[in-house]
Write an enzyme that holds these catalytic residues in place. Structure first.
Site, mmCIF file in Angstrom:
data_model
loop_
_atom_site.group_PDB
_atom_site.id
_atom_site.type_symbol
_atom_site.label_atom_id
_atom_site.label_comp_id
_atom_site.label_asym_id
_atom_site.label_seq_id
_atom_site.Cartn_x
_atom_site.Cartn_y
_atom_site.Cartn_z
ATOM 1 N N ALA A 60 46.021 108.878 77.078
ATOM 2 C CA ALA A 60 44.659 108.359 76.890
ATOM 3 C C ALA A 60 43.637 109.443 77.216
ATOM 4 O O ALA A 60 43.908 110.340 78.023
ATOM 5 C CB ALA A 60 44.447 107.160 77.799
ATOM 6 N N GLY A 101 49.899 107.867 77.901
ATOM 7 C CA GLY A 101 49.821 107.107 76.651
ATOM 8 C C GLY A 101 50.597 107.772 75.524
ATOM 9 O O GLY A 101 51.082 107.088 74.608
ATOM 10 N N GLU A 104 53.891 106.547 75.908
ATOM 11 C CA GLU A 104 53.891 105.115 75.573
ATOM 12 C C GLU A 104 53.948 104.901 74.057
ATOM 13 O O GLU A 104 54.679 104.052 73.559
ATOM 14 C CB GLU A 104 52.679 104.417 76.213
ATOM 15 N N GLU A 124 50.049 109.327 85.214
ATOM 16 C CA GLU A 124 48.849 108.514 85.512
ATOM 17 C C GLU A 124 48.586 108.395 87.008
ATOM 18 O O GLU A 124 47.434 108.389 87.460
ATOM 19 C CB GLU A 124 48.996 107.101 84.935
HETATM 20 C C1 LIG Z 1 46.544 103.849 81.046
HETATM 21 C C2 LIG Z 1 46.547 105.283 81.014
HETATM 22 C C3 LIG Z 1 47.016 105.994 79.997
HETATM 23 C C4 LIG Z 1 47.576 105.348 78.835
HETATM 24 C C5 LIG Z 1 46.979 107.460 80.005
HETATM 25 O O1 LIG Z 1 47.524 108.074 79.169
HETATM 26 S S1 LIG Z 1 46.101 108.259 81.215
HETATM 27 C C6 LIG Z 1 46.347 109.980 80.860
HETATM 28 C C7 LIG Z 1 47.677 110.449 81.294
HETATM 29 N N1 LIG Z 1 47.858 111.848 80.976
HETATM 30 C C8 LIG Z 1 47.622 112.801 81.849
HETATM 31 O O2 LIG Z 1 47.254 112.574 82.974
HETATM 32 C C9 LIG Z 1 47.838 114.195 81.331
HETATM 33 C C10 LIG Z 1 46.693 115.067 81.705
HETATM 34 N N2 LIG Z 1 46.807 116.412 81.152
HETATM 35 C C11 LIG Z 1 47.619 117.336 81.674
HETATM 36 O O3 LIG Z 1 48.387 117.130 82.567
HETATM 37 C C12 LIG Z 1 47.488 118.702 81.096
HETATM 38 O O4 LIG Z 1 46.237 118.821 80.475
HETATM 39 C C13 LIG Z 1 48.603 119.058 80.058
HETATM 40 C C14 LIG Z 1 49.940 119.212 80.779
HETATM 41 C C15 LIG Z 1 48.694 118.027 78.978
HETATM 42 C C16 LIG Z 1 48.235 120.422 79.374
HETATM 43 O O5 LIG Z 1 48.054 121.393 80.360
HETATM 44 P P1 LIG Z 1 47.413 122.813 79.977
HETATM 45 O O6 LIG Z 1 48.074 123.357 78.792
HETATM 46 O O7 LIG Z 1 47.406 123.615 81.248
HETATM 47 O O8 LIG Z 1 45.925 122.507 79.515
HETATM 48 P P2 LIG Z 1 44.719 121.903 80.364
HETATM 49 O O9 LIG Z 1 45.196 121.062 81.446
HETATM 50 O O10 LIG Z 1 43.803 123.009 80.700
HETATM 51 O O11 LIG Z 1 44.044 120.946 79.268
HETATM 52 C C17 LIG Z 1 43.387 121.459 78.114
HETATM 53 C C18 LIG Z 1 42.097 120.680 77.928
HETATM 54 O O12 LIG Z 1 42.436 119.322 77.625
HETATM 55 C C19 LIG Z 1 41.793 118.437 78.537
HETATM 56 N N3 LIG Z 1 42.697 117.303 78.742
HETATM 57 C C20 LIG Z 1 43.988 117.331 79.043
HETATM 58 N N4 LIG Z 1 44.505 116.106 79.087
HETATM 59 C C21 LIG Z 1 43.499 115.277 78.810
HETATM 60 C C22 LIG Z 1 43.405 113.861 78.694
HETATM 61 N N5 LIG Z 1 44.478 113.058 78.861
HETATM 62 N N6 LIG Z 1 42.214 113.334 78.413
HETATM 63 C C23 LIG Z 1 41.124 114.111 78.220
HETATM 64 N N7 LIG Z 1 41.151 115.474 78.293
HETATM 65 C C24 LIG Z 1 42.331 116.019 78.585
HETATM 66 C C25 LIG Z 1 41.587 119.258 79.786
HETATM 67 O O13 LIG Z 1 40.570 118.753 80.579
HETATM 68 C C26 LIG Z 1 41.254 120.609 79.193
HETATM 69 O O14 LIG Z 1 39.902 120.551 78.786
HETATM 70 P P3 LIG Z 1 38.928 121.790 79.037
HETATM 71 O O15 LIG Z 1 38.972 122.051 80.503
HETATM 72 O O16 LIG Z 1 39.501 122.922 78.278
HETATM 73 O O17 LIG Z 1 37.612 121.311 78.545
#
Ligand SMILES: C/C=C(\C)C(=O)SCCNC(=O)CCNC(=O)[C@H](O)C(C)(C)COP(=O)(O)OP(=O)(O)OC[C@H]1O[C@@H](n2cnc3c(N)ncnc32)[C@H](O)[C@@H]1OP(=O)(O)O
Length: 720
Positions: A60, A101, A104, A124
């Protein structure tokens, strides 16, 4: 959004929201529409879902959780429900990450294939919520309750091989993921799908005791965090209730968490870490316009606790490293420490014995500085002595290649003075690690006045490569992290002088969520370290420091810790410090009446009257003292943004993520309240310089600026 194309009879749906294909409203709607088109299309026999670019999906869009509002429909479950009802097989083709997600979505598919380097997981819990799109219901039906509990409460990423063993992946493929997805989907057309639909699968019977035990484990392991406990409740619902009812339960638990303060703080911390990675120098150079130099090999000088720990970080990240120590006996001791730490990692299943062995093979221990001749970067980690460090840097300057970057692990000495010993001041930088260096995630990188952007880019990139969280700070006494620690430690000592016991202070801090109270941390680090640093600094500044000193330059001084040192109480290493440990090296901290007597005696000597101090006062004085210093560090430009300070405290000192970090915490308290309380303390304790209120805080307390805009006041007001 989601792109929809066809390859013969195969519908290919591409999740398209770079860089990580977060499932925003547009992506969810696109996915729902694409699934509908594929199912309605008579010519389509099977469906493949994949992610554009490197990742399947990171789940998400966390930004949408904002104020805890309900998710705009369609939610992930609405978008994917069609897959459950489809008579055409749906295959998730996973490259990169399928997280939250993202996983999921894949669990709604009938089959899942992945590349050898793909990762899946439910992280999460790390952002204060739970997998609220069926994850807590579907995963247990696929891999069992115990493995699901492990994955969901830890949030850990599971690599392809393990995902295959667990049954999350049906196949690991080595060619192009879309081609493989199409091929696989074609191969399962016509097979019975009934047993592939997870919601229809029976769930194993699990005794309530399993959950009771897990609640105890989780409470201990993730002390203070509420999300892991909610995850357990949701998984338990999957065992106790029919699918539809337990999905409803999962949604309710999710809605509760998503509106919680902990979720807000943890999500702030997630983005703060990423904001902090975007560094900038006062010259305007920054992470966008500077490139790192390659680091193929490294060197570490000093095989003591810090040096050995740093070398371990390097070799376990695949960087061949020369470890130099002047004395063969110390070198061997360092290597033994490293081997012991690696054995510990293997025992904790953090790496395999094979990986540990491979790491040691790229370590070159040496007693000869000349062996550093060809390395790309050297980190000096000898004890804190300016003359010694300058001598080492002068020597390195002659031995190393002209482009080699020279780093110092100093925690307090002037980077510029160290750099002056070389003819490459642009290539000298601080890389301050935190003890134990192999474990603690913070890498405080310190630039000097001549450090180049290229050098900064290199150490920032190195930090990420060795699995640290690098933060860039400027030069000042003790740099950002330890400078903020100073008023925190000082307040703790004042509180003890005034009537709180060290054990009360520690309890208050641990109840707040710090992993250890200040006094336990001091015992762990060794009280003699601070003792020596204080004496070195006093010598440098021409100050006469004896146990009778009460004021230095008009500021109140409390040397209680030094009284303990002079009585041989050095902390864990001597078996006694603020606590009693029974014998040297033992870790169980037992409050010691002898320490209370020493404090009593100290207070009598100086005529300090003791009083009852409330837990609230203990917490406020310690937190606000460090927060005020944080604002000063910000106004002086030592860090370029408040998020840097929060990241430093989370990864350097274990500030609980569910409290976001000191700057976030201050903001939650409302800056006008923080400022008012600091002014009160300033009035009450005029001899404590750390209560002089920060000018930036004063200005900010009159505004409602969000944290991300705080620095606009510094840039627009040079008078600060
Ligand atoms: C209910 C809840 C549900 C259904 C959910 O899904 S909640 C979300 C669960 N997912 C996470 O928590 C994953 C979060 N992301 C990560 O762990 C990492 O970003 C990654 C492992 C996916 C990639 O890592 P990496 O390659 O090091 O890159 P960055 O972490 O720097 O990310 C790149 C930019 O993307 C933005 N980002 C990452 N994930 C999300 C997200 N889920 N939602 C919104 N934005 C996301 C992150 O902030 C970086 O943005 P910038 O800093 O470059 O602007």
């Amino acid at each position: 959004m989601a792109n929809y194309t066809k390859r013969d009879e195969v519908a290919v749906i591409e999740l398209n929201n770079p860089p990580v294909n977060a499932l925003s409203f547009e992506v969810r709607s696109g996915l729902q529409n694409a699934l509908k088109s594929a199912i309605d299309d008579q010519d389509v026999k099977c469906i493949v879902i994949h992610g554009k670019g490197k990742n399947f999906s990171a789940g998400a869009d966390i930004k949408e959780f904002g104020a805890g509002t309900k998710q705009q429909k369609p939610w992930i479950t609405d978008a994917c429900r069609l897959a459950d009802e489809s008579s055409k097989p749906v295959v998730a083709a996973i490259a990169g990450t399928a997280l939250g997600g993202g996983l999921e979505v894949a669990l709604f598919c009938h089959y899942r294939i992945g590349t050898p380097s793909c990762r899946v997981g439910f992280p999460e819990v790390q952002i204060g919520i739970l997998p609220g799109a069926g994850g807590t219901q579907r995963l247990p039906r696929l891999i069992g309750v115990n493995s699901s509990i492990d994955m969901i409460t830890s949030g850990r990423h599971v690599m392809a091989e393990e995902a295959m063993k667990l049954g999350i992946l049906d196949k690991i493929v080595t060619e192009d993921i879309i081609e493989e997805g199409v091929k696989f989907a074609k191969s399962v057309v016509g097979l019975d799908l009934a047993h592939r639909i997870l919601k229809n699968r029976k769930i194993e019977a699990v005794s309530p005791k399993v959950f009771d035990d897990e609640i105890s484990r989780v409470k201990k392991k993730y002390k203070g965090y509420i999300a892991p406990l909610f995850c357990l409740k949701a998984i338990q619902a999957s065992v106790q209730l029919p699918y539809d009812a337990s999905m409803e339960q999962e949604l309710q638990l999710f809605q509760h968490l998503v509106g919680s303060n902990q979720a807000k703080a943890q999500q702030y911390a997630f983005f703060a870490e990423r904001t902090s990675a975007r560094w900038q120098l006062p010259t305007g150079a920054n992470s966008q316009n500077a490139s790192p130099l390659p680091v193929k090999t490294a060197g570490v000088i000093g095989a003591g606790t810090m040096g050995a720990g740093i070398a371990l970080c390097l070799i376990t990240s695949g960087i061949p490293t020369v470890l130099v120590e002047q004395d063969q006996k110390f070198l061997e001791k360092g290597i033994k420490t490293m081997e012991g730490d690696l054995r510990g990692s293997v025992a904790l299943k953090k790496m395999t014995a094979e990986q540990a062995k491979k790491a040691m093979l790229i370590l070159k221990p040496s007693v000869n500085f000349e062996d550093l001749h060809d390395v790309d970067l050297v980190i000096e980690a000898v004890y804190e002595n300016l003359a010694l460090k300058k001598e080492i840097f002068a020597k390195l300057d002659k031995i190393c290649q002209p482009q080699t970057i020279l780093c110092t692990n100093t925690s307090s000495l002037d980077i510029d003075m160290i750099a002056e010993a070389t003819k490459r001041m642009d290539k000298v930088v601080g890389t301050h690690f935190f003890a134990p260096a192999y474990i603690m995630k913070l890498q405080e990188n310190v630039y000097g006045k001549n450090t180049s952007a290229e050098t900064v880019a290199t150490v920032m990139a190195l930090g990420r490569r060795i699995r640290k969280v690098p933060v860039l700070v400027g030069t000042c006494e003790s740099f950002a992290a330890n400078r903020m620690l100073h008023p925190y430690v000082t307040e703790a000592l004042y509180l003890v002088e005034e009537g709180a016991s060290p054990y009360e202070v520690d309890q208050v801090l641990e109840d707040f969520g710090m992993p250890m109270g200040m006094f336990r941390v001091s015992d762990l680090s060794g009280l003699d370290i601070g003792y020596k640093v204080r004496r070195e600094a006093a010598k440098r500044q021409g100050i006469d420091l004896t146990l009778g000193t009460r004021f230095v330059n008009g500021e109140r001084v409390c040397l209680l810790a030094d009284v303990l040192v002079e009585k041989g109480r050095l902390g864990i290493k001597s078996g006694k410090g603020w606590y009693n440990y029974g014998s040297p090296g033992k870790k169980e901290a037992i409050p010691d009446p002898e320490v209370l007597d020493i404090i009593e005696e100290h207070c009598r000597k100086f005529g300090i009257k003791k009083q009852k101090i409330s837990s609230q006062e203990i917490l406020e004085r310690m937190q606000l003292a460090l927060i005020n210093e944080g604002f000063r560090i910000l106004e002086e430009g030592i860090v370029s943004k408040p998020e840097d300070i929060d990241v430093i405290w989370i990864y350097g000192f274990g500030w609980p993520k569910y409290m976001g970090g000191p700057m976030f915490y201050a903001n939650e308290m409302k800056l006008k309240n923080v400022y008012r309380k600091i002014c009160d303390f300033h009035q009450k304790y005029p001899f404590s310089i750390h209560w002089t209120p920060s000018k930036l805080l004063a200005r900010l307390s009159e505004t409602d600026l969000p944290i991300s805009n705080w620095t606009s006041l510094i840039n627009s007001n040079s008078k600060l």
